[in-house]
Design a protein around this motif. Sequence first.
Motif, PDB file in Angstrom:
ATOM      1  N   GLN A 199      19.844  -9.658  75.136  1.00 22.15           N
ATOM      2  CA  GLN A 199      20.283 -10.079  76.466  1.00 22.15           C
ATOM      3  C   GLN A 199      19.353 -11.159  76.994  1.00 22.15           C
ATOM      4  OE1 GLN A 199      21.228  -6.930  79.310  1.00 22.15           O
ATOM      5  NE2 GLN A 199      20.220  -8.075  80.952  1.00 22.15           N
ATOM      6  N   ARG A 200      19.910 -12.149  77.681  1.00 23.00           N
ATOM      7  CA  ARG A 200      19.066 -13.148  78.320  1.00 23.00           C
ATOM      8  C   ARG A 200      19.773 -13.782  79.503  1.00 23.00           C
ATOM      9  NH1 ARG A 200      16.765 -18.279  75.660  1.00 23.00           N
ATOM     10  NH2 ARG A 200      16.561 -18.927  77.819  1.00 23.00           N
ATOM     11  N   SER A 201      18.968 -14.350  80.396  1.00 22.00           N
ATOM     12  CA  SER A 201      19.492 -15.149  81.495  1.00 22.00           C
ATOM     13  C   SER A 201      19.441 -16.614  81.084  1.00 22.00           C
ATOM     14  CB  SER A 201      18.665 -14.917  82.757  1.00 22.00           C
ATOM     15  OG  SER A 201      17.299 -15.201  82.521  1.00 22.00           O
ATOM     16  N   PHE A 202      20.249 -17.439  81.740  1.00 23.50           N
ATOM     17  CA  PHE A 202      20.334 -18.851  81.370  1.00 23.50           C
ATOM     18  C   PHE A 202      20.840 -19.652  82.560  1.00 23.50           C
ATOM     19  CE2 PHE A 202      24.415 -16.893  80.404  1.00 23.50           C
ATOM     20  CZ  PHE A 202      25.312 -17.760  81.012  1.00 23.50           C
ATOM     21  N   THR A 203      20.771 -20.964  82.398  1.00 20.81           N
ATOM     22  CA  THR A 203      21.385 -21.889  83.359  1.00 20.81           C
ATOM     23  C   THR A 203      22.302 -22.815  82.571  1.00 20.81           C
ATOM     24  OG1 THR A 203      19.433 -21.819  84.783  1.00 20.81           O
ATOM     25  CG2 THR A 203      20.978 -23.623  85.140  1.00 20.81           C
ATOM     26  N   LEU A 204      23.545 -22.919  83.012  1.00 19.42           N
ATOM     27  CA  LEU A 204      24.535 -23.746  82.326  1.00 19.42           C
ATOM     28  C   LEU A 204      25.222 -24.629  83.350  1.00 19.42           C
ATOM     29  CD1 LEU A 204      25.823 -24.207  79.530  1.00 19.42           C
ATOM     30  CD2 LEU A 204      27.485 -22.431  80.079  1.00 19.42           C
ATOM     31  N   LEU A 206      15.754 -26.582  63.657  1.00 20.33           N
ATOM     32  CA  LEU A 206      16.122 -25.301  63.056  1.00 20.33           C
ATOM     33  C   LEU A 206      16.646 -24.324  64.097  1.00 20.33           C
ATOM     34  CD1 LEU A 206      15.955 -23.329  60.554  1.00 20.33           C
ATOM     35  CD2 LEU A 206      13.650 -22.776  61.337  1.00 20.33           C
ATOM     36  N   ARG A 207      15.885 -24.093  65.173  1.00 18.50           N
ATOM     37  CA  ARG A 207      16.258 -23.046  66.121  1.00 18.50           C
ATOM     38  C   ARG A 207      16.943 -23.584  67.381  1.00 18.50           C
ATOM     39  NH1 ARG A 207      12.529 -18.791  67.936  1.00 18.50           N
ATOM     40  NH2 ARG A 207      14.531 -17.700  68.151  1.00 18.50           N
ATOM     41  N   GLY A 208      16.676 -24.831  67.745  1.00 17.82           N
ATOM     42  CA  GLY A 208      17.285 -25.382  68.954  1.00 17.82           C
ATOM     43  C   GLY A 208      18.646 -25.989  68.716  1.00 17.82           C
ATOM     44  N   ALA A 209      18.853 -26.546  67.506  1.00 19.96           N
ATOM     45  CA  ALA A 209      20.147 -27.147  67.165  1.00 19.96           C
ATOM     46  C   ALA A 209      20.862 -26.374  66.069  1.00 19.96           C
ATOM     47  CB  ALA A 209      19.953 -28.602  66.731  1.00 19.96           C
ATOM     48  N   ILE A 213      16.715 -13.615  47.841  1.00 25.15           N
ATOM     49  CA  ILE A 213      17.476 -12.876  48.853  1.00 25.15           C
ATOM     50  C   ILE A 213      17.293 -11.380  48.638  1.00 25.15           C
ATOM     51  CG2 ILE A 213      19.787 -12.426  49.783  1.00 25.15           C
ATOM     52  CD1 ILE A 213      20.476 -15.317  49.015  1.00 25.15           C
ATOM     53  N   GLN A 214      16.447 -10.796  49.482  1.00 25.24           N
ATOM     54  CA  GLN A 214      16.211  -9.363  49.382  1.00 25.24           C
ATOM     55  C   GLN A 214      17.015  -8.575  50.416  1.00 25.24           C
ATOM     56  OE1 GLN A 214      12.070  -8.595  49.930  1.00 25.24           O
ATOM     57  NE2 GLN A 214      11.948  -9.474  51.995  1.00 25.24           N
ATOM     58  N   ARG A 215      17.569  -9.273  51.392  1.00 27.89           N
ATOM     59  CA  ARG A 215      18.508  -8.643  52.327  1.00 27.89           C
ATOM     60  C   ARG A 215      19.569  -9.680  52.691  1.00 27.89           C
ATOM     61  NH1 ARG A 215      14.880  -6.455  57.189  1.00 27.89           N
ATOM     62  NH2 ARG A 215      16.934  -6.118  58.111  1.00 27.89           N
ATOM     63  N   THR A 216      20.821  -9.274  52.582  1.00 22.63           N
ATOM     64  CA  THR A 216      21.935 -10.203  52.798  1.00 22.63           C
ATOM     65  C   THR A 216      22.280 -10.298  54.281  1.00 22.63           C
ATOM     66  OG1 THR A 216      24.172 -10.762  52.081  1.00 22.63           O
ATOM     67  CG2 THR A 216      23.736  -8.451  52.536  1.00 22.63           C
ATOM     68  N   GLY A 217      22.871 -11.418  54.665  1.00 21.64           N
ATOM     69  CA  GLY A 217      23.339 -11.581  56.036  1.00 21.64           C
ATOM     70  C   GLY A 217      22.316 -12.158  56.987  1.00 21.64           C
ATOM     71  N   ILE A 218      21.204 -12.720  56.469  1.00 23.98           N
ATOM     72  CA  ILE A 218      20.217 -13.355  57.353  1.00 23.98           C
ATOM     73  C   ILE A 218      20.772 -14.703  57.811  1.00 23.98           C
ATOM     74  CG2 ILE A 218      17.944 -14.445  57.444  1.00 23.98           C
ATOM     75  CD1 ILE A 218      16.863 -12.246  55.705  1.00 23.98           C
ATOM     76  N   ARG A 219      20.920 -14.840  59.109  1.00 20.54           N
ATOM     77  CA  ARG A 219      21.433 -16.081  59.703  1.00 20.54           C
ATOM     78  C   ARG A 219      20.361 -16.695  60.594  1.00 20.54           C
ATOM     79  NH1 ARG A 219      27.822 -15.710  60.270  1.00 20.54           N
ATOM     80  NH2 ARG A 219      28.264 -14.021  58.823  1.00 20.54           N
ATOM     81  N   ILE A 220      20.664 -17.875  61.146  1.00 19.13           N
ATOM     82  CA  ILE A 220      19.683 -18.587  61.960  1.00 19.13           C
ATOM     83  C   ILE A 220      19.676 -17.999  63.372  1.00 19.13           C
ATOM     84  CG2 ILE A 220      19.007 -20.816  62.926  1.00 19.13           C
ATOM     85  CD1 ILE A 220      20.528 -22.144  60.609  1.00 19.13           C
ATOM     86  N   PRO A 221      18.577 -17.393  63.820  1.00 21.95           N
ATOM     87  CA  PRO A 221      18.489 -16.907  65.202  1.00 21.95           C
ATOM     88  C   PRO A 221      18.070 -18.052  66.119  1.00 21.95           C
ATOM     89  CG  PRO A 221      16.605 -16.147  63.923  1.00 21.95           C
ATOM     90  CD  PRO A 221      17.395 -17.047  63.032  1.00 21.95           C
ATOM     91  N   GLY A 222      19.028 -18.654  66.766  1.00 21.56           N
ATOM     92  CA  GLY A 222      18.752 -19.837  67.574  1.00 21.56           C
ATOM     93  C   GLY A 222      18.167 -19.503  68.925  1.00 21.56           C
ATOM     94  N   VAL A 223      17.709 -20.540  69.623  1.00 24.46           N
ATOM     95  CA  VAL A 223      17.312 -20.415  71.016  1.00 24.46           C
ATOM     96  C   VAL A 223      18.279 -21.252  71.849  1.00 24.46           C
ATOM     97  CG1 VAL A 223      14.899 -19.904  70.568  1.00 24.46           C
ATOM     98  CG2 VAL A 223      15.607 -22.279  70.792  1.00 24.46           C
ATOM     99  N   TRP A 224      18.098 -21.211  73.165  1.00 29.33           N
ATOM    100  CA  TRP A 224      19.117 -21.751  74.067  1.00 29.33           C
ATOM    101  C   TRP A 224      19.367 -23.242  73.849  1.00 29.33           C
ATOM    102  CZ3 TRP A 224      22.931 -19.752  76.504  1.00 29.33           C
ATOM    103  CH2 TRP A 224      23.585 -20.454  77.519  1.00 29.33           C
ATOM    104  N   ASN A 225      18.304 -24.043  73.661  1.00 26.33           N
ATOM    105  CA  ASN A 225      18.502 -25.483  73.451  1.00 26.33           C
ATOM    106  C   ASN A 225      17.283 -26.084  72.758  1.00 26.33           C
ATOM    107  OD1 ASN A 225      16.579 -25.682  75.529  1.00 26.33           O
ATOM    108  ND2 ASN A 225      18.141 -26.009  77.095  1.00 26.33           N
ATOM    109  N   THR A 226      17.362 -27.368  72.434  1.00 32.80           N
ATOM    110  CA  THR A 226      16.269 -28.014  71.706  1.00 32.80           C
ATOM    111  C   THR A 226      15.021 -28.153  72.569  1.00 32.80           C
ATOM    112  OG1 THR A 226      17.217 -30.179  72.263  1.00 32.80           O
ATOM    113  CG2 THR A 226      17.744 -29.275  70.092  1.00 32.80           C
TER     114      THR A 226
END
Length: 437
Positions: free
Chosen positions: A217-222, A391-394, A283-296
């Motif tokens: 969960q997080r708060s944001f401004t859009l 990596l994480r922002g875009a 690959i020792q565990r499947t399904g690892i995806r990129i955990p992004g952050v809100w923006n660059t």
Amino acid sequence: MARDARFDGRFYIAVKTTGIFCRPICPANLPREENVEYFLDKAQALQAGYRPCLRCRPDSAPSSWAWKGVETTFLRALQLIERGELQTTSLAALSDRLGISDRYLRQLFQGHLGMSPKQYALYHQLMFAKQLIHSSSLPISEIAFASGFQSIRRFNDAFKKVIRLTPSQVRKDEQAYTEVSYIDLAFKGALDWPHMLDFYRLRAINGIESIDNTSYQRSFTLANNPGWFRIYPVKTGVMRVEFNLEDTRQLKPLVNQLRRMFDLDTDILHIEQQLSQVAPQLIQRTGIRIPGVWNTWEAGVRAILGQQVSIKAAMGQLNLLVHTLQPNGVSHFPTPEEVSQADLSFLRMPQSRKETLARFARFVTENPESTPEQWLQIKGIGPWTVNYARLRGASEPNCFLAGDLVVKKAITKFPAITTDSVSPWGSYATFHCWSHA
């Protein structure tokens, strides 16, 4: 004919005898081949006069880059239109932003999709509206505005003309009232949600992010509007997003943001197959995806504060920054303007890094549309910082952090791994290397 889930979202099947188009995984009886047409995009099927299947719901199909390899300008135009650009500006203004004439933009859409940009925008709005009717708790009146229509009457008319059903016919059962609004987001393939939550938990900003055993969960401004969301899995291939938005018209941009942030549109099976060919034990565990952050911008700040220190130390400085700049209570991640105007002497880190953060904030304030690659001209920012932001922002798929200490250690175990060998999935290789730490 095999209803292979790997092709879900990559193309659509339209049946001439019924006038309906489906996903490849639709459980309906298979039509005869001579009665079938194929489309790469949902909008093309709508343009050809087909209506979406109510059983497999093409509106909820995972997104797929069917247009990889075509003109960059066309791809950028698609992205901007899908974000709702033509709902707030003219075709001429959009063309100016792309650096082309509106005549050439129309030619691009006619050549690649067989329709005009405005038609594509309308079809995209209607498919999003249909997704909301099926998968959200919003009343139909709010769905009209959330999908970009200026009036309920225009929404009803357009929906009936293109979908050939009324919104109330699609939503046959009245949705039960819920105190919190929600929408369900589909994805395909494995998603290692516990791994993603663990990653976020170590890097959470107090007062902005909250992670428990099942949800983030997080708060944001859009678009200058405050809001919050909570995301968690409800069944295989579906994430539920509870949200609060002051302006419902920002729901589509929020959905786009969340699909990018949690990497819901990637073909993870294909990626892991390719990486396994490079290094079978990676690959020792499947399904690892990129955990992004809100923006660059946020990713850039995180990267600067994380230069040459541990995650724990970096997060100590980030929380200190956020809470010092908002002494009366944390409501959002600090903006570039807030950081550029602040006295950063309170930060407990080398003076050179404080100055880098200040320069970065001023640069982004003056160049809000800048890309991470342009940050290299800022003193104190190097390739590692830029690649972390990409990596994480875009959520770029091919950012292999070869200079990262943990990645370097993993490479000694997997000598076949190089920047070239893991391309174009360097980002995923980075996270798999980190998983061995």
